[in-house]
Design an enzyme around this catalytic site. Structure first.
Site, PDB file in Angstrom:
ATOM      1  CD  GLU A 206      -1.999  -2.260   1.448  1.00 14.87           C
ATOM      2  OE1 GLU A 206      -0.902  -2.576   1.980  1.00 14.87           O
ATOM      3  OE2 GLU A 206      -2.896  -3.084   1.248  1.00 14.87           O
ATOM      4  CG  HIS A 275     -10.058  -5.976   8.566  1.00  5.37           C
ATOM      5  ND1 HIS A 275      -9.125  -6.438   9.456  1.00  5.37           N
ATOM      6  CD2 HIS A 275      -9.592  -6.318   7.337  1.00  5.37           C
ATOM      7  CE1 HIS A 275      -8.149  -7.045   8.792  1.00  5.37           C
ATOM      8  NE2 HIS A 275      -8.408  -6.975   7.499  1.00  5.37           N
TER       9      HIS A 275
END
Lengths: 472, 351
Positions: A206, A275
């Site tokens: 990322e 998450h």
């Protein structure tokens, strides 16, 4: 012309220091880079290097002198060909050193707090128009337009596909966006239509691919960077904020960054704390970013198209729970929704409920409940968090006199805290009750089904808050 | 600034082909010699950086430059040599020790110095400062203050070149300190995977702020840092502009021809502290003096010009005074140019 050597500062905060020792003596020839003397502060010993070439004509401040103020002349250098004896006579004031005016200017600056051209009061932010400018979103779709039921997932895909057809510079990159067709199938069929050059599968990296996307945007491409979830963008947040958001300002307007970072954000279902984070408030804190968080499929499509065309970095926050939900989407060749404009989702006179993204689901159901009890809520869907359309919110609050703000994110420094502040600042006199907030609870998201439900806002909480501000 | 020598990419590659591959730890360079004109240009370009940086240091001491200020003194041969090997259109991006890179790409010393003093006429209108300057015109993409951040950015610029089918190469500079950042390896992986036209120039000046390479790096040979991604790398004597130019030309040719990234580890040295407020207690004075006396990149060229090229000393003096004039004019401008208008506070946040 003889040159003064000045007592240097080692840092912007140093005001004086000790001239410890001269390493050159009067009559020595010096050239740039030669160490002339050593100075000391409470922190360090540093060397004073010559910048000019010539002869050290006179030492004005001797070895072992304490408390020498910064910018005091400590020696005189005679330039090549100058009479050394004559130069030495010059003295600090008579010999106007190069940059002499700078010293005086400097002295002025340090003595008066703000002698700079700005004066003492900072200029006001560009005027924010008051609440008369409520935005009317009903103009976005021409009357009689055919509406087609579309899922948010499809609407987002269509937006990207339309913009990729329109502009060769647009490309999509991220984990599993191509061969896999998107981790949540948002990029379905893009690879088939546009090929691997423009639909780029990245490694799980990322920080790297966010930075790579920003570099490509600096260079003039229009990347759409998908994060599998915004939770993973935490790995990349330095590139998003330090590189993407700040460079236009730091380059004095030269280097813009037309990039979209998009992906699911916030709680899904039973995926626990790492998450489930809602980042709306985080990104909305940063000047240089636009932050968009749509609720309906039409807004998702129209706003994503606008985001891709925008010359600035846009954070586009989606929601996994909403991907599969269908909404009517106008069948138009080029439907866009402006960034920075809210939409009145439901009209009502009794209380204003402001929300955005998945928060809208609570607001809408709560409004239905409230209607049964005779309370007509007006619902404002912010759609864009930054820049926030205060005007539309304020216009509604001026009408209803009551406001409830709803989000799934955490309460402290949350988006609802910002809404409450703006309403207080701009519509205080119109309020009949303090602004109420309904937010996610101030805990990391738990895994257990019952606890997760408790951690999220509920329709009941919104109903309760609305009734409370209506004193019912 | 004259740019004749800088644009001599083809000449550089030609001589590069004649050169032999070598390890570069030896001080006796067998890199192809520069022509007299190239030597003169290199002398001039390096001297401009040296004098500019000395002036910056002086102006910092006078309080005219604020914040952080990282000088490039000692490392001049790296960027000047790489520019000699590159061609117009090749991009440059670097970290915070960036003044030398700006001058080498041909940015106006006045605009650079006025940015250091936070004035209206600075490259970023005074809103960026020492570490944040850019010039699209000169293909200079900054100037980045976060250690290592420029590496994915430079990789992305190379990605964009390839995407558009252009043949430019992005020279992505970073230091031995940044070489330990994770995002560097994320970039290496993607650059090699996608064969991006990028040359990674690691300026190993031996110290990451105050931490020596041997105290920070498990593998101190940075040219090997791309091995697990199959990126070729070489160590280069970064104090010898001939070696830099020759290795640079080969690395750039490799990237331009579609072979993917290349790593050049430039063995160099900074004479000054990490920043202006660094007394450099982590190294001995002898070490600095030895480097300055024995390996100074400018002195090497100067000796060759006076010796084998038989350039009269007065010709070099003329160059010296010409450079001094440029730097003094820049200093005058940077001192007298007004601060940005207060209204600039609110501009350039969004397009």
């Amino acid at each position: 012309m003889p040159i003064d050597v000045l007592m240097p500062a080692l840092s912007p905060t140093m005001e004086q220091g000790k001239l410890a020792k001269w390493l050159k003596k009067e009559g020595d020839s010096v050239k740039p880079g030669d160490v002339l003397a050593e100075i000391e502060t409470d922190k360090a010993t540093m060397e004073v290097e010559a910048v000019d070439e010539g002869t050290l004509a006179k030492i004005l401040i001797g070895d072992d002198t304490d408390n020498v103020a910064v910018n005091t002349p400590i020696a005189i250098i005679a330039e090549e060909g100058e009479d050394v004896a004559e130069a030495a006579k010059g003295g600090p004031k008579a010999a106007a050193p190069e940059g002499g005016s700078a010293q005086e200017e400097l002295a002025g600056e340090s003595s008066s707090e703000s002698a700079s051209s700005g004066g003492s009061a900072p200029p006001a932010a560009p005027a924010v128009a008051r609440s008369t400018n409520a935005y009317d979103a009903s103009d976005e779709v021409p009357e009689g337009t055919e509406m087609v039921d579309t899922t948010i997932r499809e609407a987002l895909r269509d937006a990207m596909a339309e913009e990729m057809r329109r502009d060769e510079k647009v490309f999509v990159m991220g984990e599993e966006v191509a061969e896999y067709q998107g981790a949540y199938k948002v990029t379905q069929n893009l690879l088939q239509e546009f090929g691997a050059r423009r639909v780029v599968d990245t490694p799980i990296t990322e920080h790297g691919f966010a930075g790579l996307g920003v570099g490509a945007a600096f260079s003039g491409l229009r990347p759409v960077v998908e994060f599998m979830t915004f939770n993973f963008a935490m790995q990349a947040i330095d590139q998003i904020i330090n590189s993407a958001a700040k460079t236009l300002y730091m380059s004095g307007g030269q280097l813009g960054c037309p990039i979209v970072f998009r992906g699911p954000n916030g709680a899904a279902s039973r995926v626990a704390a790492q998450h489930s984070h809602d980042y709306a408030a985080w990104y909305s804190n940063v000047p240089g970013l636009s932050v968009v968080m749509p609720y309906t499929a039409a807004d998702a499509k129209g706003l994503l198209k606008s985001a891709i065309r925008d010359p600035n970095p846009v954070i586009f926050l989606e929601n996994e729970v909403l991907y599969g939900q269908s909404f009517p989407v106008p069948k138009l060749d080029d439907f866009t929704v402006p960034i920075g404009k809210a939409r009145v989702h439901r009209k009502g006179d009794d209380v204003t409920i402001v929300s955005f993204g998945i928060g809208m689901t609570y607001a809408i159901k709560a409004a239905e409940e409230l209607a049964k009890e005779g309370i007509e809520a007006e619902i404002i869907d912010l759609r864009t968090i930054r820049p926030m359309d205060s005007d539309t919110v304020i216009a509604s609050v001026m009408k209803t006199g009551r406001c409830v703000a709803v989000e799934e994110g955490f309460p402290q420094s949350g988006v609802t805290a910002e809404i409450a502040t703006r309403v207080m600042e701009q519509a205080f006199d119109y309020l009949d009750a303090p602004v109420a907030r309904v937010t996610g609870k101030d805990v990391p998201m738990p895994y257990a089904a019952n606890l997760e439900k408790l951690a999220l806002p509920s329709v009941a909480e919104v109903v309760q808050a609305a009734k409370a501000v209506c004193y019912k | 600034m004259a740019t004749a020598a800088r644009k001599s990419g083809s000449a550089a590659s030609k001589s590069a082909k004649g050169g032999t591959r070598r390890t570069t730890r030896n001080t006796q360079s067998n890199a192809p010699a520069l022509s007299k004109d190239e030597e003169l240009q290199a002398y001039r370009d390096m001297l401009l950086i040296r004098r500019f940086e000395e002036k910056s240091g002086q102006m910092y001491g006078m309080g005219l430059i604020g914040g952080f200020c990282h000088l490039y003194i000692g490392q001049e041969a790296v960027v000047v040599g790489m520019q000699m090997a590159s061609k117009d259109g090749d991009q440059v991006i670097t970290g915070y020790r960036d003044h030398g890179h700006m001058l080498a790409t041909g940015m106006d010393p006045k605009g650079v110095l006025a940015e250091l003093t936070g004035r209206k006429g600075g490259y970023s209108k005074g809103k960026g400062g020492s570490m944040h300057m850019f010039s699209k015109e000169k293909h200079f993409y900054g100037g980045h203050g976060i250690v290592g951040a420029q590496v994915p950015l430079g990789t992305g610029i190379a990605f964009a070149s390839k995407y558009r089918g252009e043949d430019s190469v992005c020279l992505t500079y970073f230091g031995d300190g940044a070489a330990n950042q994770g995002q560097v390896y994320e970039s290496f992986n993607m650059a090699a995977l996608w064969k991006l036209p990028v040359v990674y120039v690691i300026e190993n000046n031996r110290y990451a702020m105050g931490t020596s390479v041997s105290r920070a790096a498990a593998q101190t040979d940075f040219s090997k840092r791309g091995l697990s991604f199959n990126i070729p790398g070489e160590q280069v004597d970064g104090m010898d502009i001939r070696a830099v130019r020759e290795a640079g030309a080969r690395a750039i040719e490799h990237a331009r021809s579609g072979e993917g990234p290349f790593i050049l580890e430039m063995l160099t040295y900074r004479y000054r502290g990490h920043s202006m407020s660094d007394p450099a207690k982590y190294r001995t004075k002898d070490e600095v003096t030895r480097m300055r006396e024995e390996q100074d990149p400018i002195e090497q060229v100067r000796r060759r010009l006076l010796g084998e090229w038989e350039v009269p000393e007065k010709d070099l003096k003329e160059v010296d005074s010409e450079i001094r004039k440029i730097v003094n004019e820049a200093a005058d401008f940077a001192t007298n140019d007004p601060e940005p208008d207060p209204s600039e506070l609110w501009t350039d946040i969004l397009h």
